[in-house]
Design a protein around this motif. Structure first.
Motif, PDB file in Angstrom:
ATOM      1  N   ARG A   1       0.404  -7.930  15.704  1.00  0.00           N
ATOM      2  CA  ARG A   1      -0.453  -6.739  15.751  1.00  0.00           C
ATOM      3  C   ARG A   1       0.287  -5.483  15.302  1.00  0.00           C
ATOM      4  NH1 ARG A   1      -1.047  -3.052  19.553  1.00  0.00           N
ATOM      5  NH2 ARG A   1       0.222  -4.265  21.013  1.00  0.00           N
ATOM      6  N   THR A   2       1.598  -5.419  15.568  1.00  0.00           N
ATOM      7  CA  THR A   2       2.367  -4.210  15.250  1.00  0.00           C
ATOM      8  C   THR A   2       3.143  -4.324  13.944  1.00  0.00           C
ATOM      9  OG1 THR A   2       4.213  -5.039  16.593  1.00  0.00           O
ATOM     10  CG2 THR A   2       2.607  -3.603  17.679  1.00  0.00           C
ATOM     11  N   ALA A   3       2.841  -5.336  13.148  1.00  0.00           N
ATOM     12  CA  ALA A   3       3.567  -5.523  11.887  1.00  0.00           C
ATOM     13  C   ALA A   3       3.380  -4.315  10.964  1.00  0.00           C
ATOM     14  CB  ALA A   3       3.082  -6.787  11.188  1.00  0.00           C
ATOM     15  N   GLU A   4       4.461  -3.938  10.312  1.00  0.00           N
ATOM     16  CA  GLU A   4       4.395  -2.897   9.285  1.00  0.00           C
ATOM     17  C   GLU A   4       3.875  -3.522   7.995  1.00  0.00           C
ATOM     18  OE1 GLU A   4       7.397   0.067   6.758  1.00  0.00           O
ATOM     19  OE2 GLU A   4       8.188  -1.243   8.343  1.00  0.00           O
ATOM     20  N   ILE A   5       3.042  -2.800   7.266  1.00  0.00           N
ATOM     21  CA  ILE A   5       2.443  -3.339   6.043  1.00  0.00           C
ATOM     22  C   ILE A   5       2.889  -2.498   4.850  1.00  0.00           C
ATOM     23  CG2 ILE A   5       0.316  -3.969   4.857  1.00  0.00           C
ATOM     24  CD1 ILE A   5      -1.055  -4.032   7.600  1.00  0.00           C
ATOM     25  N   LYS A   6       3.404  -3.165   3.823  1.00  0.00           N
ATOM     26  CA  LYS A   6       3.800  -2.489   2.596  1.00  0.00           C
ATOM     27  C   LYS A   6       3.038  -3.098   1.415  1.00  0.00           C
ATOM     28  CE  LYS A   6       8.461  -0.787   3.517  1.00  0.00           C
ATOM     29  NZ  LYS A   6       8.113   0.620   3.213  1.00  0.00           N
ATOM     30  N   ARG A   7       2.599  -2.235   0.499  1.00  0.00           N
ATOM     31  CA  ARG A   7       1.986  -2.689  -0.741  1.00  0.00           C
ATOM     32  C   ARG A   7       3.096  -2.948  -1.763  1.00  0.00           C
ATOM     33  NH1 ARG A   7      -3.153  -1.212  -2.513  1.00  0.00           N
ATOM     34  NH2 ARG A   7      -2.211  -0.320  -4.391  1.00  0.00           N
ATOM     35  N   CYS A   8       3.124  -4.144  -2.316  1.00  0.00           N
ATOM     36  CA  CYS A   8       4.202  -4.511  -3.226  1.00  0.00           C
ATOM     37  C   CYS A   8       3.624  -5.150  -4.492  1.00  0.00           C
ATOM     38  CB  CYS A   8       5.146  -5.531  -2.566  1.00  0.00           C
ATOM     39  SG  CYS A   8       5.969  -4.921  -1.073  1.00  0.00           S
ATOM     40  N   GLY A   9       4.211  -4.803  -5.640  1.00  0.00           N
ATOM     41  CA  GLY A   9       3.879  -5.460  -6.878  1.00  0.00           C
ATOM     42  C   GLY A   9       2.600  -4.991  -7.532  1.00  0.00           C
ATOM     43  N   TYR A  10       2.023  -3.889  -7.072  1.00  0.00           N
ATOM     44  CA  TYR A  10       0.815  -3.363  -7.698  1.00  0.00           C
ATOM     45  C   TYR A  10       1.193  -2.522  -8.910  1.00  0.00           C
ATOM     46  CZ  TYR A  10      -2.033  -4.782  -3.711  1.00  0.00           C
ATOM     47  OH  TYR A  10      -2.673  -5.521  -2.753  1.00  0.00           O
ATOM     48  N   TYR A  11       0.484  -2.721 -10.018  1.00  0.00           N
ATOM     49  CA  TYR A  11       0.728  -1.925 -11.212  1.00  0.00           C
ATOM     50  C   TYR A  11       0.025  -0.585 -11.072  1.00  0.00           C
ATOM     51  CZ  TYR A  11       2.655  -6.053 -13.383  1.00  0.00           C
ATOM     52  OH  TYR A  11       3.426  -7.152 -13.672  1.00  0.00           O
ATOM     53  N   GLN A  12       0.725   0.461 -11.494  1.00  0.00           N
ATOM     54  CA  GLN A  12       0.166   1.810 -11.407  1.00  0.00           C
ATOM     55  C   GLN A  12      -0.705   2.116 -12.611  1.00  0.00           C
ATOM     56  OE1 GLN A  12       0.710   3.520  -8.588  1.00  0.00           O
ATOM     57  NE2 GLN A  12       1.872   1.718  -7.926  1.00  0.00           N
TER      58      GLN A  12
ATOM     59  N   GLY B   1       4.669 -10.249  -6.154  1.00  0.00           N
ATOM     60  CA  GLY B   1       3.366  -9.591  -6.229  1.00  0.00           C
ATOM     61  C   GLY B   1       2.946  -9.253  -7.640  1.00  0.00           C
ATOM     62  N   SER B   2       3.919  -9.038  -8.530  1.00  0.00           N
ATOM     63  CA  SER B   2       3.576  -8.691  -9.906  1.00  0.00           C
ATOM     64  C   SER B   2       2.927  -9.857 -10.643  1.00  0.00           C
ATOM     65  CB  SER B   2       4.829  -8.222 -10.663  1.00  0.00           C
ATOM     66  OG  SER B   2       5.739  -9.288 -10.881  1.00  0.00           O
ATOM     67  N   PHE B   3       3.036 -11.071 -10.105  1.00  0.00           N
ATOM     68  CA  PHE B   3       2.406 -12.245 -10.710  1.00  0.00           C
ATOM     69  C   PHE B   3       0.990 -12.474 -10.180  1.00  0.00           C
ATOM     70  CE2 PHE B   3       6.850 -13.132 -11.546  1.00  0.00           C
ATOM     71  CZ  PHE B   3       6.822 -13.687 -12.810  1.00  0.00           C
ATOM     72  N   CYS B   4       0.593 -11.764  -9.143  1.00  0.00           N
ATOM     73  CA  CYS B   4      -0.737 -12.018  -8.557  1.00  0.00           C
ATOM     74  C   CYS B   4      -1.470 -10.724  -8.245  1.00  0.00           C
ATOM     75  CB  CYS B   4      -0.615 -12.901  -7.316  1.00  0.00           C
ATOM     76  SG  CYS B   4       0.486 -12.270  -6.047  1.00  0.00           S
ATOM     77  N   MET B   5      -1.251  -9.721  -9.089  1.00  0.00           N
ATOM     78  CA  MET B   5      -1.963  -8.446  -8.991  1.00  0.00           C
ATOM     79  C   MET B   5      -1.646  -7.697  -7.696  1.00  0.00           C
ATOM     80  SD  MET B   5      -3.486  -8.651 -11.901  1.00  0.00           S
ATOM     81  CE  MET B   5      -4.719  -7.353 -11.919  1.00  0.00           C
ATOM     82  N   GLY B   6      -0.458  -7.930  -7.145  1.00  0.00           N
ATOM     83  CA  GLY B   6      -0.013  -7.203  -5.962  1.00  0.00           C
ATOM     84  C   GLY B   6      -0.269  -7.955  -4.666  1.00  0.00           C
ATOM     85  N   ILE B   7       0.601  -7.702  -3.679  1.00  0.00           N
ATOM     86  CA  ILE B   7       0.431  -8.313  -2.358  1.00  0.00           C
ATOM     87  C   ILE B   7       0.684  -7.259  -1.280  1.00  0.00           C
ATOM     88  CG2 ILE B   7       1.168 -10.598  -3.145  1.00  0.00           C
ATOM     89  CD1 ILE B   7       3.852 -10.134  -1.897  1.00  0.00           C
ATOM     90  N   HIS B   8       0.156  -7.541  -0.097  1.00  0.00           N
ATOM     91  CA  HIS B   8       0.521  -6.775   1.091  1.00  0.00           C
ATOM     92  C   HIS B   8       1.599  -7.570   1.832  1.00  0.00           C
ATOM     93  CE1 HIS B   8      -3.424  -4.923   0.290  1.00  0.00           C
ATOM     94  NE2 HIS B   8      -2.869  -3.855   0.841  1.00  0.00           N
ATOM     95  N   LEU B   9       2.727  -6.938   2.074  1.00  0.00           N
ATOM     96  CA  LEU B   9       3.818  -7.571   2.808  1.00  0.00           C
ATOM     97  C   LEU B   9       3.765  -7.129   4.260  1.00  0.00           C
ATOM     98  CD1 LEU B   9       6.483  -9.193   2.953  1.00  0.00           C
ATOM     99  CD2 LEU B   9       7.679  -7.077   2.325  1.00  0.00           C
ATOM    100  N   TYR B  10       3.590  -8.083   5.170  1.00  0.00           N
ATOM    101  CA  TYR B  10       3.590  -7.810   6.610  1.00  0.00           C
ATOM    102  C   TYR B  10       5.016  -8.023   7.127  1.00  0.00           C
ATOM    103  CZ  TYR B  10      -1.509  -7.964   6.427  1.00  0.00           C
ATOM    104  OH  TYR B  10      -2.829  -7.712   6.139  1.00  0.00           O
ATOM    105  N   ILE B  11       5.623  -6.962   7.608  1.00  0.00           N
ATOM    106  CA  ILE B  11       6.993  -7.017   8.129  1.00  0.00           C
ATOM    107  C   ILE B  11       6.912  -7.091   9.649  1.00  0.00           C
ATOM    108  CG2 ILE B  11       9.224  -5.847   8.237  1.00  0.00           C
ATOM    109  CD1 ILE B  11       8.372  -4.399   5.607  1.00  0.00           C
ATOM    110  N   VAL B  12       7.251  -8.252  10.188  1.00  0.00           N
ATOM    111  CA  VAL B  12       7.089  -8.524  11.622  1.00  0.00           C
ATOM    112  C   VAL B  12       8.449  -8.416  12.312  1.00  0.00           C
ATOM    113  CG1 VAL B  12       6.370 -10.220  13.339  1.00  0.00           C
ATOM    114  CG2 VAL B  12       5.159 -10.064  11.141  1.00  0.00           C
TER     115      VAL B  12
END
Length: 360
Positions: A349-360, A200-211
């Protein structure tokens, strides 16, 4: 002119140059760490900004000469660019005066205009900017300029590299990971989250869907012929990824598949697995061998995390004698008997979503 401000830096864009003004050395280091992973830029250099007087410019050139000499540089040349024509020296005169000043102050340095070890650049604009040889950027296209894709991310070596390569072509990414507790461990999940952070740090952050894919995997293991387990599982992943792609508004799927690297990646089996999605499937590694992929993984910084010994669900449920050249029609018939649609839709539908690789 465009300006943007962060807590420890100010960004300013002027006529062909982007300047990041940092408040401290620590802030400058943090900015460089980001620039190392920012696609779409050719390179950058730390610069001194000074008033547009001959004395100030030459002083800054001497300072830069001393800095490169400390790094064991022996030869240099000066390049100058003067957009402000009111400056009393033209570009050639700036080069001569700066070179003379540097040699006088740093006797160990010598001018080599044909093959210098370092170049000291002088730009006379609204201010004077002096900088040494810069660092190369990743080039490619700016993140997000080529649309968005959904990366099927595992804990292995290949898929993070695939994601980083697509980021370099301007693709924004989200990612999906299929987790099967208790068959896959919490450590395997944390490993994949770390890979998502790096990618995610290479593409301005991603949302990771954990299924959570445990029930799907058990259903396949219970109802299918063992030799087909991996192909049917990957077909289910493709269908689920398509549901998530629709939800995330991404326009394609991205995988780390490399032709014939493993049994599920023969051309026939790839045809089976992609039959469950109408989306384009991008495979940036398809013609690469493992050694080349590992080299890229080390460059991107994903390799050491990828080789941590926590297996994903594909590895744990791999059959001893898998089908090598599955037929799409046979795979579809076997897949339909599993009646997975509702199970897959619920998992998506019930996947957990995490924000990854976003710069603060």
């Amino acid at each position: 002119m465009l300006r943007a401000r962060a807590p420890h830096s100010t960004l300013e864009s002027r006529s062909g140059r982007i300047y990041i003004h940092c408040t401290s050395e620590e802030a400058a280091d943090a900015v460089e760490e980001v620039l190392c992973r920012l696609t779409g830029i050719a390179g950058w250099a730390r610069a001194q900004k000074t008033e547009k007087t001959v004395d100030k410019v030459l002083d800054a050139c001497v300072k830069e000469g001393k800095r490169i000499a400390e790094n064991k540089i022996k030869t240099f040349k000066v390049e100058a660019r003067r957009t402000d024509k009111s400056f009393p020296l033209n570009s050639y005169e700036i080069c001569c005066a700066a070179g003379d000043a540097i040699i006088a102050a740093v006797p160990d340095l010598h001018v080599d205009v044909k093959n210098p070890q370092s170049i000291i650049s002088v730009e006379i604009r609204e201010k004077a900017y002096i900088y040494g040889t810069g660092k190369k950027g990743l080039r490619g296209l700016p993140a997000g300029s080529a649309g968005r894709g959904l990366l099927l991310l595992s804990g292995g070596i290949d898929s993070p590299v695939a994601g980083c390569l697509m980021a370099g072509r301007g693709m924004g990414l989200d990612a999906v990971y299929f987790h099967t507790p208790p068959y896959t461990s919490q450590e395997a999940l944390e490993k994949t989250i770390r890979l998502a952070e790096i990618t995610g740090s290479f593409c301005m952050g991603i949302h990771l869907y954990i299924v959570n894919f445990t029930e799907v995997q058990k259903t396949i293991a219970d109802k299918s012929r063992p030799e087909w387990n991996t192909i049917l599982l990957r077909m289910a992943m493709m269908e689920t990824a398509s549901f998530i792609a629709h939800k995330a508004k991404t326009k394609c799927l991205v995988t780390g598949e490399s032709l014939s690297q493993v049994a599920s990646q023969t051309i026939e089996n790839i045809s089976c697995t992609e039959s469950r999605t109408a989306l384009p499937v991008l495979r940036p590694l398809i013609g690469m061998d493992k050694e080349a992929i590992i080299t890229l993984a080390k460059e991107f910084g994903t390799y050491e995390t990828s080789i941590l010994p926590y297996a994903d669900c594909c590895v744990l449920f791999s059959p001893t004698h898998p089908v090598l050249r599955g037929k799409v029609q046979e795979a579809a018939a076997l897949y339909d008997t599993l009646e997975l649609h509702d199970l897959l839709f619920s998992a998506a539908r019930t996947a957990e979503i995490k924000r990854c690789g976003y710069y603060q």
